[in-house]
Design a protein around this motif. Structure first.
Motif, PDB file in Angstrom:
ATOM      1  N   GLY A  72      -7.687  -2.327  10.784  1.00 32.95           N
ATOM      2  CA  GLY A  72      -8.655  -2.778  10.095  1.00 32.95           C
ATOM      3  C   GLY A  72      -8.746  -4.410   9.965  1.00 32.95           C
ATOM      4  N   PHE A  85     -17.895   4.588  -6.806  1.00 34.96           N
ATOM      5  CA  PHE A  85     -16.824   5.045  -6.219  1.00 34.96           C
ATOM      6  C   PHE A  85     -15.542   4.350  -6.363  1.00 34.96           C
ATOM      7  N   TYR A  86     -14.341   4.983  -6.204  1.00 36.92           N
ATOM      8  CA  TYR A  86     -13.164   4.297  -6.372  1.00 36.92           C
ATOM      9  C   TYR A  86     -12.912   3.238  -5.479  1.00 36.92           C
ATOM     10  N   VAL A  87     -12.113   2.134  -5.507  1.00 44.62           N
ATOM     11  CA  VAL A  87     -11.757   1.350  -4.374  1.00 44.62           C
ATOM     12  C   VAL A  87     -10.500   1.296  -4.347  1.00 44.62           C
ATOM     13  N   VAL A 129      -9.464   4.243   7.717  1.00 44.05           N
ATOM     14  CA  VAL A 129      -9.364   3.050   7.839  1.00 44.05           C
ATOM     15  C   VAL A 129     -10.938   2.388   7.683  1.00 44.05           C
ATOM     16  N   TYR A 156       3.016   6.754   1.604  1.00 40.56           N
ATOM     17  CA  TYR A 156       2.155   7.931   2.198  1.00 40.56           C
ATOM     18  C   TYR A 156       2.948   8.944   2.755  1.00 40.56           C
TER      19      TYR A 156
END
Ligand code: MTE
Ligand code: MO
Length: 377
Positions: A149, A41-43, A207, A229
């Motif tokens: 986070g 899975f992409y990080v 998050v 974004y």
């Protein structure tokens, strides 16, 4: 070294930057299964991966209309009902390279693999907010739910984002505080021990390493909510941009990509067709109703066969995988361009070129996806 806690990663990931670590799934490995394997899975990390002691972990919940509470991992597992949803996560910058090749863009390079689909388990954000006293029938002043986070920069500024509160509290809201991904505890890269899964909402608001939830009148004041974004006109650049003039991206637009065959790969035709596979996805719980594929620059289209996880009405949080047998001109040998485009259940569809959707951050590129292949004799 703030990067001393970085985990081991799968060697097949395509690394886009080491510190912070950013890597995508190779396209040809994306469409094998409806659920992307955790280690492929992409990080997308903006900061070093934080070290978290699960025994000492606490989640603080506070803000407008709430009493302040702190929850341990055990509290999350025992005080609340466990929920499981299937949801796709996609970075707003997915497919940025197609935009950068038109005109230079600052930002992580992504082909089309900054997306994946998983089954997430955890507790419902709505249940936690209600436990902290939120009464959604009363006139709450809160307009947003902010998340922070445990990852932070040299100055101690942590990653943060927010979503509009309606996304968290309406009937059928599926926003999770997830502790499991595809039946396994979250890995370090994907937010251990707890992350937000806001289905239908762009990756950036999901998050990881969640430490604090704050209900508030304003949205998150973080850099990533206010000065990143967001998308602008193709003619807006850094010297003219007014960040306040555009809203933070929440629900991503409809998109799709061809994953197999890959760019510049040799293909042989069988009965005059090429088998083509890919993904399609739309934000906000919209389902994908059709994918069209062309091998003649959009003059004729083949409708693809779709497969997806069954979803409740208005809650199609997962992507759709598709495949098609695309006819190519008889006796064609050499380079040919394959094109795909998807349509969602609101009949939103994709624009034909990148130029009209180019923006300085290189986000939300949903132009027709094009892949050149070499047809063999
Ligand atoms: N959460 C924290 N705490 N720090 C981050 O850097 N990156 C965000 C989001 N949540 C980020 C984060 C972005 S931009 C994306 S696209 C997703 O996480 C990526 O999630 P993944 O790495 O699990 O695929
Ligand atoms: Mo992202």
């Amino acid at each position: 070294d703030p990067y001393s806690n970085e985990p081991k990663r799968h060697p097949a990931l395509v690394i886009r930057s080491q510190k912070p670590f950013n890597a995508e799934t190779p396209a040809e490995l994306l469409t094998g299964k409806l659920y992307t394997p955790n280690d492929l899975f992409y990080v997308r990390n903006h900061l070093p991966v934080p070290a978290v002691d699960p025994a000492a972990y606490t989640l603080r919940v506070e803000g407008e209309g709430l009493r302040t509470i702190e929850l341990s991992l055990k509290d999350l597992r025992t005080k609340f009902k466990r929920h499981t949803i299937s949801a796709t996560l996609q970075c707003a910058g997915n497919r940025r390279t197609e935009m950068s090749s038109l005109k230079d863009i600052k930002g992580t390079t992504w082909a089309s693999g900054a997306i994946g689909n998983a089954e997430w388990s955890g507790v419902n954000l709505k249940d936690v907010l209600e436990y902290a006293g939120l009464d959604d029938r009363s006139e709450t002043e809160a307009g947003h739910v902010q998340f922070e986070g445990l990852d932070s920069d040299m100055e101690g500024v942590c990653y943060g984002a927010s979503i509009p509160i309606e996304k968290a509290v309406y009937k059928g809201a599926d926003v999770l505080l997830a502790y499991e991904m595809n039946g396994r505890p979250l890995s370090k890269d994907h937010g251990f021990p707890v992350r937000v899964i806001a289905p239908g909402i762009v990756g950036a608001r999901n998050v990881k390493w969640l430490s604090r939830i704050i209900t508030s009148k304003e949205e998150s004041q973080s850099h990533w909510q206010q000065h990143d974004y967001k998308s602008f006109s193709p003619n807006t650049d850094y010297d003219t941009v007014d960040w306040e003039s555009a809203p933070a991206i929440q629900e991503p637009n409809v998109t799709s990509a061809i994953c197999d065959p890959g760019h510049n790969t040799p293909v042989s035709t069988c009965e005059g067709t090429i088998p083509v596979k890919g993904f399609a996805y739309s934000g906000g719980g919209h389902s994908v109703i059709r994918v069209d594929v062309s091998a003649d620059d959009g003059k004729t289209w083949t409708v693809a066969e779709l497969s997806s996880v069954p979803a409740k009405r208005s809650r199609a949080w997962s992507w759709t995988l598709w495949q098609a047998e695309v006819p190519i001109p008889r006796d064609h040998v050499g380079s040919i361009e394959l094109i795909c485009k998807a349509t969602d259940n609101a009949y939103n569809t994709q624009p034909d070129s990148v130029a009209g959707v180019w923006n300085l951050r290189g986000v939300l590129n949903n132009a027709w996806h094009r892949v050149k292949v070499q047809v063999q004799e």
